[in-house]
Design a protein around this motif. Structure first.
Motif, PDB file in Angstrom:
ATOM      1  N   THR A 157       5.103  13.420   1.704  1.00 63.27           N
ATOM      2  CA  THR A 157       6.531  13.293   1.396  1.00 63.27           C
ATOM      3  C   THR A 157       6.753  12.570   0.082  1.00 63.27           C
ATOM      4  N   HIS A 158       5.970  11.511  -0.161  1.00 66.58           N
ATOM      5  CA  HIS A 158       6.136  10.705  -1.374  1.00 66.58           C
ATOM      6  C   HIS A 158       5.133  11.074  -2.460  1.00 66.58           C
ATOM      7  N   ASP A 159       4.105  11.856  -2.114  1.00 65.07           N
ATOM      8  CA  ASP A 159       3.015  12.203  -3.029  1.00 65.07           C
ATOM      9  C   ASP A 159       2.379  10.935  -3.605  1.00 65.07           C
ATOM     10  N   SER A 160       2.194   9.952  -2.708  1.00 66.58           N
ATOM     11  CA  SER A 160       1.634   8.676  -3.148  1.00 66.58           C
ATOM     12  C   SER A 160       0.806   8.069  -2.020  1.00 66.58           C
ATOM     13  N   PHE A 161       0.125   6.977  -2.345  1.00 67.19           N
ATOM     14  CA  PHE A 161      -0.696   6.262  -1.379  1.00 67.19           C
ATOM     15  C   PHE A 161       0.025   4.994  -0.947  1.00 67.19           C
ATOM     16  N   GLY A 162      -0.145   4.628   0.317  1.00 68.30           N
ATOM     17  CA  GLY A 162       0.562   3.456   0.817  1.00 68.30           C
ATOM     18  C   GLY A 162      -0.165   2.808   1.971  1.00 68.30           C
ATOM     19  N   GLY A 163       0.612   2.082   2.772  1.00 65.77           N
ATOM     20  CA  GLY A 163       0.037   1.408   3.925  1.00 65.77           C
ATOM     21  C   GLY A 163      -0.676   0.123   3.563  1.00 65.77           C
ATOM     22  N   VAL A 164      -1.283  -0.497   4.580  1.00 70.97           N
ATOM     23  CA  VAL A 164      -1.988  -1.761   4.390  1.00 70.97           C
ATOM     24  C   VAL A 164      -3.126  -1.647   3.379  1.00 70.97           C
ATOM     25  N   PRO A 165      -3.937  -0.565   3.380  1.00 75.27           N
ATOM     26  CA  PRO A 165      -5.009  -0.484   2.368  1.00 75.27           C
ATOM     27  C   PRO A 165      -4.488  -0.522   0.932  1.00 75.27           C
ATOM     28  N   CYS A 166      -3.350   0.130   0.702  1.00 74.61           N
ATOM     29  CA  CYS A 166      -2.776   0.114  -0.649  1.00 74.61           C
ATOM     30  C   CYS A 166      -2.254  -1.276  -0.999  1.00 74.61           C
ATOM     31  N   ALA A 167      -1.564  -1.911  -0.054  1.00 76.74           N
ATOM     32  CA  ALA A 167      -1.051  -3.263  -0.304  1.00 76.74           C
ATOM     33  C   ALA A 167      -2.191  -4.229  -0.610  1.00 76.74           C
ATOM     34  N   GLU A 168      -3.306  -4.093   0.097  1.00 77.96           N
ATOM     35  CA  GLU A 168      -4.455  -4.960  -0.170  1.00 77.96           C
ATOM     36  C   GLU A 168      -5.058  -4.696  -1.542  1.00 77.96           C
ATOM     37  N   ALA A 169      -5.076  -3.423  -1.972  1.00 76.41           N
ATOM     38  CA  ALA A 169      -5.570  -3.101  -3.315  1.00 76.41           C
ATOM     39  C   ALA A 169      -4.676  -3.713  -4.379  1.00 76.41           C
ATOM     40  N   VAL A 170      -3.377  -3.689  -4.146  1.00 78.08           N
ATOM     41  CA  VAL A 170      -2.429  -4.292  -5.085  1.00 78.08           C
ATOM     42  C   VAL A 170      -2.647  -5.796  -5.187  1.00 78.08           C
ATOM     43  N   GLU A 171      -2.848  -6.445  -4.045  1.00 73.27           N
ATOM     44  CA  GLU A 171      -2.963  -7.908  -4.014  1.00 73.27           C
ATOM     45  C   GLU A 171      -4.228  -8.424  -4.692  1.00 73.27           C
ATOM     46  N   ALA A 172      -5.177  -7.526  -4.978  1.00 72.24           N
ATOM     47  CA  ALA A 172      -6.383  -7.928  -5.698  1.00 72.24           C
ATOM     48  C   ALA A 172      -6.161  -7.999  -7.203  1.00 72.24           C
ATOM     49  N   LEU A 173      -4.953  -7.634  -7.662  1.00 73.40           N
ATOM     50  CA  LEU A 173      -4.671  -7.564  -9.096  1.00 73.40           C
ATOM     51  C   LEU A 173      -3.607  -8.576  -9.503  1.00 73.40           C
ATOM     52  N   GLN A 174      -3.561  -8.813 -10.819  1.00 74.94           N
ATOM     53  CA  GLN A 174      -2.416  -9.502 -11.418  1.00 74.94           C
ATOM     54  C   GLN A 174      -2.152  -8.823 -12.755  1.00 74.94           C
ATOM     55  N   THR A 175      -0.997  -8.181 -12.872  1.00 77.51           N
ATOM     56  CA  THR A 175      -0.681  -7.425 -14.088  1.00 77.51           C
ATOM     57  C   THR A 175       0.395  -8.141 -14.903  1.00 77.51           C
ATOM     58  N   GLN A 193      14.638   2.507   1.976  1.00 77.01           N
ATOM     59  CA  GLN A 193      14.877   3.126   3.268  1.00 77.01           C
ATOM     60  C   GLN A 193      13.694   3.011   4.216  1.00 77.01           C
ATOM     61  N   GLU A 194      12.477   2.888   3.670  1.00 76.12           N
ATOM     62  CA  GLU A 194      11.301   2.978   4.530  1.00 76.12           C
ATOM     63  C   GLU A 194      10.482   1.686   4.514  1.00 76.12           C
ATOM     64  N   GLN A 195      10.156   1.220   5.689  1.00 70.26           N
ATOM     65  CA  GLN A 195       9.474  -0.058   5.834  1.00 70.26           C
ATOM     66  C   GLN A 195       8.087  -0.045   5.211  1.00 70.26           C
ATOM     67  N   GLU A 196       7.355   1.082   5.356  1.00 65.17           N
ATOM     68  CA  GLU A 196       5.997   1.127   4.826  1.00 65.17           C
ATOM     69  C   GLU A 196       5.981   1.104   3.298  1.00 65.17           C
ATOM     70  N   ILE A 197       7.049   1.606   2.678  1.00 64.41           N
ATOM     71  CA  ILE A 197       7.156   1.542   1.218  1.00 64.41           C
ATOM     72  C   ILE A 197       7.470   0.106   0.780  1.00 64.41           C
ATOM     73  N   VAL A 198       8.306  -0.565   1.551  1.00 64.44           N
ATOM     74  CA  VAL A 198       8.634  -1.966   1.250  1.00 64.44           C
ATOM     75  C   VAL A 198       7.375  -2.820   1.237  1.00 64.44           C
ATOM     76  N   LEU A 199       6.458  -2.566   2.167  1.00 61.04           N
ATOM     77  CA  LEU A 199       5.205  -3.326   2.247  1.00 61.04           C
ATOM     78  C   LEU A 199       4.458  -3.306   0.916  1.00 61.04           C
ATOM     79  N   VAL A 200       4.325  -2.133   0.316  1.00 60.40           N
ATOM     80  CA  VAL A 200       3.589  -1.999  -0.940  1.00 60.40           C
ATOM     81  C   VAL A 200       4.389  -2.576  -2.104  1.00 60.40           C
ATOM     82  N   LYS A 201       5.684  -2.319  -2.144  1.00 59.49           N
ATOM     83  CA  LYS A 201       6.507  -2.829  -3.247  1.00 59.49           C
ATOM     84  C   LYS A 201       6.522  -4.363  -3.268  1.00 59.49           C
TER      85      LYS A 201
END
Length: 263
Positions: A157-175, A193-201
């Motif tokens: 639907t979003h043509d993107s990656f998400g969920g807890v694995p994506c959030a953890e990958a983000v948290e390993a960085l500082q941009t 609108q979507e909770q799983e997207i909020v997690l990553v953002k």
């Protein structure tokens, strides 16, 4: 890829977005109605409807389709790619002015941030991290650009990656910079609108030194379910000049650093 082949590849996506808009407007439609409306074969209509059903935009029934709720429809990447294009381009041009060679930039899976990607081609060297597959595809062709793919659970639907694995990958960085967008904005907060997207953002907001929110004027007229962050949590909010003056004033009244961008 040549310009002609690139245009041919985008054509089904645009047609599917137009079919989705037609179905939402009418509530339901038969396959034969869509054949007449869009001048394509019955087989092509069924292929497009199958793709839209996989993305969660429509529900198929024997002989036709009905629309999913508007919130689901507005989440769909095919729809988002074909809305507010002039506003997104204007916001992206202003965002490009904030990017300097040597920086690290994070992009969320918004089509507003996607509009910025082609404008980064002449900024070298650059490091870009994103979870949005269309952005990843463009960035792989850019020289002197280090691409960090933020993987996770793939969403058609979003043509993107998400969920807890994506959030953890983000948290390993500082941009240095984050460019992102949301479903809706009130006077005080950004919403999605979507909770799983909020997690990553939210993870992206924590991982960036400077956070820039890009919103077209329609976001000021929408509502969404989940609160993402206060607008004061962004260092800069860019909004196009077609937004109502009272809406912009409300953002500033509550302390948001707002800049109005000419379309």
């Amino acid at each position: 890829m040549s310009a002609d082949s690139g245009e041919a590849a985008r054509r089904p996506v645009r047609r599917q977005a137009e079919i989705a808009a037609y179905v939402v407007e009418h509530g339901t439609a038969t396959a034969h109605e869509l054949v007449e409306a869009f001048g394509v074969s019955l087989m092509t209509v069924h292929r497009d409807l199958d793709a839209l059903e996989r993305q969660g935009v429509v529900r198929k029934y024997r002989g036709g389709v009905s629309a999913q709720p508007t919130s689901v429809f507005e989440s769909n990447v095919a729809y988002r790619l074909n809305t507010a294009q002039a506003q997104k381009q204007a916001l992206a041009r202003r965002a490009r002015e904030l990017v300097e060679p040597g920086m690290s930039v994070m992009l969320d899976d918004s089509t507003t941030a996607l509009a910025l990607v082609p404008m980064l081609e002449d900024v070298r060297p650059l490091t870009v991290a994103t979870n949005f597959l269309p952005a990843i595809s463009l960035l792989t062709a850019m020289p002197d650009t280090q691409l960090i793919v933020l993987g996770g659970i793939y969403s058609p639907t979003h043509d993107s990656f998400g969920g807890v694995p994506c959030a953890e990958a983000v948290e390993a960085l500082q941009t240095d910079l984050l460019f992102c967008s949301v479903s809706a904005v009130s006077g005080t907060h950004a919403y999605h609108q979507e909770q799983e997207i909020v997690l990553v953002k939210r993870a992206m907001l924590r991982a960036a030194r400077t956070r820039v929110l890009l919103i077209d004027n329609a976001k000021l007229r929408r509502t969404a379910l989940h609160r993402l962050a206060p607008l004061t949590g962004f260092d800069l909010v860019l909004v196009d000049d077609q937004a109502p003056a009272d809406g912009i004033a409300a953002l500033r009244e509550h302390g948001a650093a707002v800049e109005v961008v000419a379309v």
